[in-house]
Design an enzyme around this catalytic site. Sequence first.
Site, PDB file in Angstrom:
ATOM      1  N   CYS A   1       0.835  -1.203   0.000  1.00 17.30           N
ATOM      2  CA  CYS A   1       0.000   0.000   0.000  1.00 17.30           C
ATOM      3  C   CYS A   1       0.876   1.262   0.000  1.00 17.30           C
ATOM      4  O   CYS A   1       1.613   1.493  -0.938  1.00 17.30           O
ATOM      5  CB  CYS A   1      -0.979  -0.057   1.173  1.00 17.30           C
ATOM      6  SG  CYS A   1      -2.340   1.107   1.027  1.00 17.30           S
TER       7      CYS A   1
ATOM      8  N   HIS B   1      -3.907  -5.029  -0.158  1.00 16.46           N
ATOM      9  CA  HIS B   1      -3.486  -5.580   1.127  1.00 16.46           C
ATOM     10  C   HIS B   1      -3.556  -7.107   1.061  1.00 16.46           C
ATOM     11  O   HIS B   1      -4.642  -7.664   1.250  1.00 16.46           O
ATOM     12  CB  HIS B   1      -4.388  -5.053   2.252  1.00 16.46           C
ATOM     13  CG  HIS B   1      -4.133  -3.618   2.573  1.00 16.46           C
ATOM     14  ND1 HIS B   1      -3.154  -3.238   3.462  1.00 16.46           N
ATOM     15  CD2 HIS B   1      -4.676  -2.482   2.092  1.00 16.46           C
ATOM     16  CE1 HIS B   1      -3.121  -1.914   3.535  1.00 16.46           C
ATOM     17  NE2 HIS B   1      -4.030  -1.432   2.707  1.00 16.46           N
TER      18      HIS B   1
ATOM     19  N   GLU C   1      -2.661  -9.183   3.164  1.00 15.08           N
ATOM     20  CA  GLU C   1      -3.046  -9.716   4.481  1.00 15.08           C
ATOM     21  C   GLU C   1      -4.545  -9.628   4.716  1.00 15.08           C
ATOM     22  O   GLU C   1      -5.063 -10.200   5.671  1.00 15.08           O
ATOM     23  CB  GLU C   1      -2.270  -8.979   5.581  1.00 15.08           C
ATOM     24  CG  GLU C   1      -2.737  -7.557   5.911  1.00 15.08           C
ATOM     25  CD  GLU C   1      -2.251  -6.476   4.962  1.00 15.08           C
ATOM     26  OE1 GLU C   1      -1.772  -6.806   3.860  1.00 15.08           O
ATOM     27  OE2 GLU C   1      -2.375  -5.281   5.315  1.00 15.08           O
TER      28      GLU C   1
END
Lengths: 200, 251
Positions: free
Chosen positions: A77, A175, A177
């Site tokens: 990001c 992202h 994750e």
Amino acid sequence: MKIVIIDYGAGNIQSIKFAIKRLGYEAILSSDAEEIKSADKVIFPGVGEASSAMKMLKSTGLDKVIPTLKQPVLGICLGMQLMCTYCEEGDTDGLGIFHADVVKFDNQLKVPQIGWNKIYDLRSELFTGISEGEFVYLVHSFYVKECAETIASTEYGVEYTSAIQKDNFYGVQFHPEKSSDAGEKILENFLKVTQSNTVK
Amino acid sequence: MLTKRIIPCLDIKDGRTVKGVNFIDLRDAGDPVELAEIYAKSGADELVFLDISATEEKRKTLANLVRRVAEKVNIPFTVGGGISSVEDVDILLKNGADKVSINSSAVKNPDLINELAAKFGSQCITVAIDAKQVNGEWLVHLVGGKVPTDINLFQWAKEVEERGAGEILFTSMNNDGTKEGFANEALAVLSSELNIPIIASGGAGNMQHFCDTFIEGKADAALAASVFHFKEIEIKDLKEELRRNGVEVRL
């Protein structure tokens, strides 16, 4: 494998640590240059505003360290954006690793872009086992322009860089994750990257 | 193309889910983490946890829960309920929440929006607005919709955007609990007047309601609780129906 997540006070880094743990690895958080240099894999996160994040990076001296790293580095990001030449946000000079500028989305669109969008034109081992058009989770107001180092694209009013690579440096706008199973696979692919990979 | 989001909302009290949920396959129906994992696997795009506990230990209990969710769940989640300071937000984000949602505290102290946006970035600040149409005018309500104000919904929403909120979660008190559909007229006005994403909340009863709120209400995301908790609607079926109706979703 020693995995270090660069901790310079910007963003939600717990989630990245937890995602790595779900993959069966342990990551440590550090802002120590020697610790970072000795890692096998480095993750450079970032959430928030570009100029204040860059200030935090400079105050720790890490702005000088990151571009010299030899092991695989993944910017996520804002981390990826700060690795570019220039960020329009806060008129910020980036680390200059990726040769691209970061600019704001057109005002015709809702900004920030929040949600799940597709990645395509995938060309990197980062995307082994990932289908063209896979969905990933994105939250951002500024985007990296398409360039020679782009390894994945996304469309939001404009076609832009959602992943980028130069030598041992990787960046993803989304992202991993938070991008469900596909995101974890991409993160795992990064952890399995060996030295001196090139763009396919 | 950016897809429309489906967001189940879980009410939390003292670290446990409150409203009865009808998941027979759950080992512990009161465990928010287990429920969150099931929703993540079933195709939910995000989750919202709304904490309604009012105990002294609230902050610590919630932080623990957030951490446990972040450890297990690989989709984004928002935490709301009684958040009133920069410190509250800091604790939740540090424990792994992706976004926080503020409501009454933003109305009482609008500068809080600016402070939070400056410190943590707009992307993680959702402002929840509960409003009710009274004599034709949409008025903001506080304390879970119980206390009316004389603040106009659309003016407040505009101010919230200008102060730096990343998105707005709009709950219509006229529609909430009715299962007769979302407040699509008001939503469409919000969505066209504002330049940040709008989450529709209140009134979901069937799949057509979701289609309507995305198409007529121009919502960017739709939130619901009971239709998902009681398995009246399966998220996968809902998304297939939305796609058949030309609404872009993640499937």
